[in-house]
Design a protein around this motif. Structure first.
Motif, PDB file in Angstrom:
ATOM      1  N   LEU A  39       0.839  -1.181   0.000  1.00  0.00           N
ATOM      2  CA  LEU A  39       0.000   0.000   0.000  1.00  0.00           C
ATOM      3  C   LEU A  39       0.884   1.243   0.000  1.00  0.00           C
ATOM      4  CD1 LEU A  39      -2.754  -0.944   2.619  1.00  0.00           C
ATOM      5  CD2 LEU A  39      -2.904  -1.012   0.111  1.00  0.00           C
ATOM      6  N   LYS A  40       0.557   2.172  -0.874  1.00  0.00           N
ATOM      7  CA  LYS A  40       1.291   3.428  -0.921  1.00  0.00           C
ATOM      8  C   LYS A  40       1.055   4.192   0.367  1.00  0.00           C
ATOM      9  CE  LYS A  40       2.096   7.321  -4.065  1.00  0.00           C
ATOM     10  NZ  LYS A  40       1.666   7.932  -5.338  1.00  0.00           N
ATOM     11  N   SER A  41       2.133   4.586   1.019  1.00  0.00           N
ATOM     12  CA  SER A  41       2.039   5.259   2.309  1.00  0.00           C
ATOM     13  C   SER A  41       2.337   6.747   2.134  1.00  0.00           C
ATOM     14  CB  SER A  41       2.998   4.598   3.298  1.00  0.00           C
ATOM     15  OG  SER A  41       2.928   5.191   4.564  1.00  0.00           O
ATOM     16  N   LEU A  42       3.254   7.268   2.920  1.00  0.00           N
ATOM     17  CA  LEU A  42       3.518   8.705   2.928  1.00  0.00           C
ATOM     18  C   LEU A  42       4.576   9.085   1.898  1.00  0.00           C
ATOM     19  CD1 LEU A  42       3.566   9.273   6.782  1.00  0.00           C
ATOM     20  CD2 LEU A  42       1.687   9.707   5.194  1.00  0.00           C
ATOM     21  N   THR A  43       4.495  10.320   1.437  1.00  0.00           N
ATOM     22  CA  THR A  43       5.474  10.895   0.508  1.00  0.00           C
ATOM     23  C   THR A  43       6.164  12.062   1.190  1.00  0.00           C
ATOM     24  OG1 THR A  43       4.266  10.211  -1.471  1.00  0.00           O
ATOM     25  CG2 THR A  43       5.780  12.055  -1.710  1.00  0.00           C
ATOM     26  N   TYR A  44       7.482  12.119   1.074  1.00  0.00           N
ATOM     27  CA  TYR A  44       8.285  13.150   1.732  1.00  0.00           C
ATOM     28  C   TYR A  44       9.017  13.978   0.685  1.00  0.00           C
ATOM     29  CZ  TYR A  44       7.447  10.171   5.760  1.00  0.00           C
ATOM     30  OH  TYR A  44       6.844   9.425   6.739  1.00  0.00           O
ATOM     31  N   VAL A  45       8.957  15.276   0.825  1.00  0.00           N
ATOM     32  CA  VAL A  45       9.689  16.181  -0.062  1.00  0.00           C
ATOM     33  C   VAL A  45      11.105  16.329   0.476  1.00  0.00           C
ATOM     34  CG1 VAL A  45       9.822  18.500  -1.022  1.00  0.00           C
ATOM     35  CG2 VAL A  45       7.587  17.411  -0.709  1.00  0.00           C
ATOM     36  N   VAL A  46      12.084  16.115  -0.403  1.00  0.00           N
ATOM     37  CA  VAL A  46      13.482  16.311  -0.034  1.00  0.00           C
ATOM     38  C   VAL A  46      14.044  17.427  -0.916  1.00  0.00           C
ATOM     39  CG1 VAL A  46      13.796  13.987   0.859  1.00  0.00           C
ATOM     40  CG2 VAL A  46      14.154  14.409  -1.566  1.00  0.00           C
ATOM     41  N   GLU A  47      15.360  17.494  -1.039  1.00  0.00           N
ATOM     42  CA  GLU A  47      15.929  18.555  -1.868  1.00  0.00           C
ATOM     43  C   GLU A  47      16.001  18.120  -3.326  1.00  0.00           C
ATOM     44  OE1 GLU A  47      19.238  20.692  -0.368  1.00  0.00           O
ATOM     45  OE2 GLU A  47      18.313  21.011   1.588  1.00  0.00           O
ATOM     46  N   SER A  48      16.584  18.931  -4.169  1.00  0.00           N
ATOM     47  CA  SER A  48      16.431  18.804  -5.619  1.00  0.00           C
ATOM     48  C   SER A  48      17.071  17.548  -6.202  1.00  0.00           C
ATOM     49  CB  SER A  48      17.050  20.042  -6.295  1.00  0.00           C
ATOM     50  OG  SER A  48      16.981  19.942  -7.690  1.00  0.00           O
ATOM     51  N   LEU A  49      16.279  16.809  -6.986  1.00  0.00           N
ATOM     52  CA  LEU A  49      16.714  15.645  -7.763  1.00  0.00           C
ATOM     53  C   LEU A  49      17.331  14.541  -6.898  1.00  0.00           C
ATOM     54  CD1 LEU A  49      18.351  17.495 -10.805  1.00  0.00           C
ATOM     55  CD2 LEU A  49      16.002  16.690 -10.578  1.00  0.00           C
ATOM     56  N   PRO A  50      16.520  13.874  -6.071  1.00  0.00           N
ATOM     57  CA  PRO A  50      17.037  12.765  -5.247  1.00  0.00           C
ATOM     58  C   PRO A  50      17.355  11.554  -6.118  1.00  0.00           C
ATOM     59  CG  PRO A  50      14.657  12.905  -5.016  1.00  0.00           C
ATOM     60  CD  PRO A  50      15.076  14.104  -5.831  1.00  0.00           C
ATOM     61  N   LEU A  51      18.598  11.448  -6.498  1.00  0.00           N
ATOM     62  CA  LEU A  51      19.025  10.481  -7.503  1.00  0.00           C
ATOM     63  C   LEU A  51      19.224   9.085  -6.941  1.00  0.00           C
ATOM     64  CD1 LEU A  51      19.899  10.538 -10.547  1.00  0.00           C
ATOM     65  CD2 LEU A  51      22.235  10.780  -9.724  1.00  0.00           C
ATOM     66  N   PHE A  52      19.554   8.981  -5.654  1.00  0.00           N
ATOM     67  CA  PHE A  52      19.975   7.701  -5.080  1.00  0.00           C
ATOM     68  C   PHE A  52      19.573   7.668  -3.610  1.00  0.00           C
ATOM     69  CE2 PHE A  52      23.084   4.825  -3.123  1.00  0.00           C
ATOM     70  CZ  PHE A  52      23.044   3.746  -3.991  1.00  0.00           C
ATOM     71  N   LEU A  53      19.196   6.460  -3.129  1.00  0.00           N
ATOM     72  CA  LEU A  53      18.812   6.260  -1.740  1.00  0.00           C
ATOM     73  C   LEU A  53      19.749   5.276  -1.061  1.00  0.00           C
ATOM     74  CD1 LEU A  53      14.945   5.752  -2.204  1.00  0.00           C
ATOM     75  CD2 LEU A  53      16.167   7.897  -1.793  1.00  0.00           C
ATOM     76  N   ALA A  54      19.934   5.450   0.240  1.00  0.00           N
ATOM     77  CA  ALA A  54      20.685   4.491   1.048  1.00  0.00           C
ATOM     78  C   ALA A  54      19.985   4.356   2.388  1.00  0.00           C
ATOM     79  CB  ALA A  54      22.132   4.949   1.242  1.00  0.00           C
ATOM     80  N   THR A  55      20.152   3.212   3.049  1.00  0.00           N
ATOM     81  CA  THR A  55      19.535   2.993   4.350  1.00  0.00           C
ATOM     82  C   THR A  55      20.599   2.749   5.410  1.00  0.00           C
ATOM     83  OG1 THR A  55      19.322   0.610   3.911  1.00  0.00           O
ATOM     84  CG2 THR A  55      17.448   2.009   3.339  1.00  0.00           C
ATOM     85  N   GLY A  56      20.231   3.041   6.653  1.00  0.00           N
ATOM     86  CA  GLY A  56      21.123   2.824   7.785  1.00  0.00           C
ATOM     87  C   GLY A  56      20.515   3.431   9.035  1.00  0.00           C
TER      88      GLY A  56
END
Length: 437
Positions: free
Chosen positions: A167-184
């Motif tokens: 299920l689609k949950s929340l959407t968060y606005v970040v800064e310009s052109l979020p090209l890549f994600l990492a977790t930790g």
């Protein structure tokens, strides 16, 4: 769209989706052909339809244990279309229930569920990245995933609810052109946070998880990076048990490492290293088995895999290895069963004959043979290279993204490859192989 954002979009799109074109350079020397070798560490590639523009791939599980229950691939839009079932989608391919080492490759996946990703009024969704994890920290054991959207500079969470449904949950606005994600877990609260590489604003943003799958409403842009950052990784490079940040920036050919004081906010830059080529991808791990975190970076122009062996104090020993033509994506696996990491690299380059220039590619396998010998690890003799085909199609095709898992539980790494030019996702099942064969 402002001029800098337009330039960034144009640069990445032109790099990733360069079409075949005729060449008028009749005297141009032919470039090397892509490898056509199959049947070494992996079986022959088997391709599955994956949308108009398959890009990022990850594995998901929702039945507990180590079983892989599904493969997810994003298919961003490449041109305006009203067909949301072939573009702007997330595609979940479920595995069969009783998969094992005897399951033929064509029978691995049984159903496909398509999730429209973007606003139907959107004209172009040109880039996504995706990470998976248990972000809601509940006890259901269902994995979730997060997807970035460079068009709107947002990150959207999808919560797993069981049996391969999300299920689609929340959407968060970040800064310009979020090209890549990492977790930790950057702030030591035992919850999985998400870091975004903001290509358009030269920053890294961390979304802090509150433990219920809700992330901070006010994301903290924690570092200002070099120009055009493309990758971020969290790892501990000084042995204090806090996740530091390593950042690649393309324009200045930089690796930067930022020390985490423990709170995940007040980072201090402690390493600035100029690389020999234009960086493309980066992974962290322990390549030599000494218990200290290392880095692996692909660079184009230099055409190398750069290995940085950590000393545990933010200093490194360097080894550069030829990685073929146009090295980009890296994944890590132990292919030769020696208990040390090997490197699988997706190569993308222009193949040129006297009459044609065509973007194509292959796969480089860089195999360890150092056995942890500290005197050998920074020498060329520490690794041996092999090249294999990413597809059985004539003249190959450029891989966009690589993913490794063991989908059939036979202990051999299996390789998944997105091939946007062919609109497919290829899988190559791992198998036993000796370099003496």
């Amino acid at each position: 769209m402002n001029s800098s954002r337009y330039f960034s979009l144009l640069l990445i799109v032109s790099t990733l989706f360069l079409a075949d074109c005729a060449s008028d350079h009749r005297n141009e020397a032919p470039s090397p052909e892509p490898s056509a070798t199959t049947g070494t560490f992996f079986q022959t590639p088997y391709e599955i339809s994956a949308g108009e523009n398959p890009m990022f791939i990850t594995s998901l599980g929702w039945k507990g244990g180590s079983h892989i229950d599904g493969i997810v691939v994003t298919s961003p839009l490449t041109q305006p279309t009203a067909d949301l079932l072939t573009d702007r989608t997330i595609r979940l391919h479920k595995t069969i229930p009783d998969i094992d080492s005897m399951t033929p490759v064509e029978a691995l996946l049984e159903t496909e569920t398509v999730y429209p990703f973007s606003d139907p009024n959107s004209i172009i969704l040109w880039r996504q990245h995706m990470v998976s994890g248990q972000f809601d920290n509940d006890t259901d054991g269902f994995q979730d995933f997060a997807v970035s959207d460079t068009s709107s500079s947002t990150v959207t969470l999808w919560n797993g609810v069981g049996d391969g449904a999300f299920l689609k949950s929340l959407t968060y606005v970040v800064e310009s052109l979020p090209l890549f994600l990492a977790t930790g877990d950057w702030n030591h609260d035992q919850f999985t946070d998400i870091a975004t590489v903001n290509y358009g604003s030269n920053t890294i943003t961390i979304l802090f998880n509150d433990g219920n799958g809700i992330f901070s409403n006010l994301p903290v842009a924690i570092v200002t990076t070099g120009v055009l950052p493309i990758r971020v990784i969290g790892d501990d490079w000084n042995g204090d048990s806090s996740l530091d940040l390593a950042v690649l920036s393309q324009d200045q050919k930089l690796l930067e490492i930022w020390k985490n004081p423990g709170n995940g906010r007040d980072f201090e830059k402690v390493v600035t290293m100029t690389l020999s080529g234009i960086p493309q991808d980066m992974k962290s791990g322990d390549w030599d088995g000494d218990g200290k975190s290392d880095l692996a970076i692909t660079t184009q122009a230099a055409e190398t895999l750069t290995l940085l062996y950590g000393n545990g104090d933010f200093s490194f020993r360097k080894l550069e290895i030829g990685a073929g033509n146009g090295p980009e994506q890296i994944v890590i696996a132990d292919l030769n069963k020696d208990n040390f990491s090997d490197f699988i690299i997706g190569n993308s380059f222009i193949f040129t004959t006297v009459s044609l220039s065509r973007r194509t590619g292959d796969i480089a396998l860089i195999l360890s043979q150092h056995q942890g010998n500290q005197e050998m690890i920074t020498t060329q003799e520490a690794f041996i290279s092999r090249f294999i085909a990413a597809t059985t199609a004539p003249m190959g095709s450029p891989p966009a993204f690589l993913h490794v898992n063991d989908i059939n539980g036979d202990t051999f790494p299996d390789l998944w490859i997105s091939l946007p030019f062919r609109k497919t996702m290829a899988v190559m099942l791992g198998q036993a192989y000796s370099l003496s064969q």
